[in-house]
Design an enzyme around this catalytic site. Structure first.
Site, short mmCIF file in Angstrom:
data_model
loop_
_atom_site.label_atom_id
_atom_site.label_comp_id
_atom_site.label_asym_id
_atom_site.label_seq_id
_atom_site.Cartn_x
_atom_site.Cartn_y
_atom_site.Cartn_z
N GLY A 157 27.28 32.53 48.32
CA GLY A 157 28.26 31.57 47.85
C GLY A 157 28.58 30.56 48.94
O GLY A 157 28.46 30.87 50.13
N GLN A 193 33.01 24.11 53.41
CA GLN A 193 32.26 24.79 54.46
C GLN A 193 31.17 23.91 55.07
O GLN A 193 30.61 24.25 56.10
CB GLN A 193 31.65 26.09 53.94
CG GLN A 193 32.70 27.15 53.63
CD GLN A 193 32.04 28.39 53.09
OE1 GLN A 193 31.84 28.51 51.88
NE2 GLN A 193 31.70 29.30 53.98
N CYS A 222 31.35 35.93 55.45
CA CYS A 222 31.51 34.51 55.19
C CYS A 222 30.59 33.72 56.10
O CYS A 222 30.51 34.01 57.30
CB CYS A 222 32.97 34.11 55.44
SG CYS A 222 33.32 32.37 55.12
N LEU A 223 29.90 32.73 55.54
CA LEU A 223 29.02 31.91 56.35
C LEU A 223 29.78 31.15 57.43
O LEU A 223 29.19 30.78 58.45
CB LEU A 223 28.23 30.93 55.45
CG LEU A 223 27.31 31.59 54.43
CD1 LEU A 223 26.66 30.53 53.54
CD2 LEU A 223 26.26 32.44 55.12
N HIS A 265 36.52 34.48 46.36
CA HIS A 265 36.32 34.16 47.78
C HIS A 265 36.11 32.65 47.96
O HIS A 265 36.74 32.02 48.81
CB HIS A 265 35.11 34.95 48.30
CG HIS A 265 34.72 34.66 49.71
ND1 HIS A 265 34.85 35.57 50.72
CD2 HIS A 265 34.18 33.56 50.28
CE1 HIS A 265 34.41 35.05 51.85
NE2 HIS A 265 33.99 33.82 51.61
N GLU A 266 35.22 32.07 47.14
CA GLU A 266 34.91 30.64 47.28
C GLU A 266 36.07 29.75 46.81
O GLU A 266 36.33 28.71 47.41
CB GLU A 266 33.61 30.29 46.53
CG GLU A 266 32.38 31.03 47.03
CD GLU A 266 32.12 30.93 48.52
OE1 GLU A 266 32.54 29.93 49.16
OE2 GLU A 266 31.50 31.86 49.07
N HIS A 278 38.45 29.36 49.51
CA HIS A 278 38.04 28.31 50.45
C HIS A 278 38.55 26.94 49.99
O HIS A 278 39.01 26.14 50.81
CB HIS A 278 36.51 28.22 50.56
CG HIS A 278 35.92 29.11 51.59
ND1 HIS A 278 36.21 29.03 52.93
CD2 HIS A 278 35.01 30.11 51.47
CE1 HIS A 278 35.51 29.93 53.60
NE2 HIS A 278 34.78 30.61 52.73
#
Length: 174
Positions: free
Chosen positions: A46, A51, A94-95, A136-137, A140
């Site tokens: 994701g 990000q 997380c990236l 989660h996204e 963000h």
């Protein structure tokens, strides 16, 4: 498609609240394609636009298991309409917080409204990994990180670690 550089904690950009997209045009579709390319390259399941430094309400997800055909999904202006009382816990990563993972509890299922890649309004029910990934996204997009769902002590330790690493790299710090 272009792979974009990822924004890494403690960059304050990650705490920005993303603005809705007014329309879905070719530029938005290119952004979605770039986001998917970046997510696959990372690799991740994701990615929210913030990000990669774009404060717009768009995210991409692909929760296909290894060995399965890719199943990319694009969610524009996603809005959670409802969440189950049942909870589930997943080890999240997380990236933007590389190599850190923690158990996070979230609603097990959600109802979501969004625009698809073509600008059509959609509604869906999601559960399991997809529901977790969407939450989660969407966090963000609201300036919330998964570490905000863990204990204050653990969160402070992670932020300190990444702040120190950023100083060593000469990057921005919180």
């Amino acid at each position: 498609m272009t792979i974009k550089p990822l924004i890494i904690l403690p960059d304050p950009v990650l705490r920005q609240v993303s603005a809705p997209l007014e329309r879905v045009d070719d530029a938005v579709k290119r952004l979605a394609d770039d986001m998917l390319e970046t997510m696959y390259d990372a690799p991740g399941i994701g990615l929210a636009a913030i990000q990669i430094g774009v404060p717009r309400r768009i995210l991409v997800i692909d929760v296909a298991k290894e060995g399965e055909e890719k199943a990319p999904q694009v969610f524009i202006n996603p809005e959670i309409l409802g969440a189950s009382e049942d909870r589930s816990t997943y080890e999240e990563g997380c990236l933007s917080i590389p190599d850190y993972y923690a158990e996070v509890e979230r609603p097990a299922a959600i109802t979501l409204r969004y625009l698809d890649r073509d600008g059509a309004e959609r509604q869906m029910e999601a559960d399991g990994l997809l529901a977790t990934c969407l939450q989660h996204e969407i966090d963000h997009l609201n300036g919330v990180l998964f570490i905000d769902h863990i204990s204050k002590l653990k969160r402070e330790m992670v932020v300190r670690k990444f702040t120190k690493a950023a100083k060593l790299r000469g990057s921005k710090a919180i």
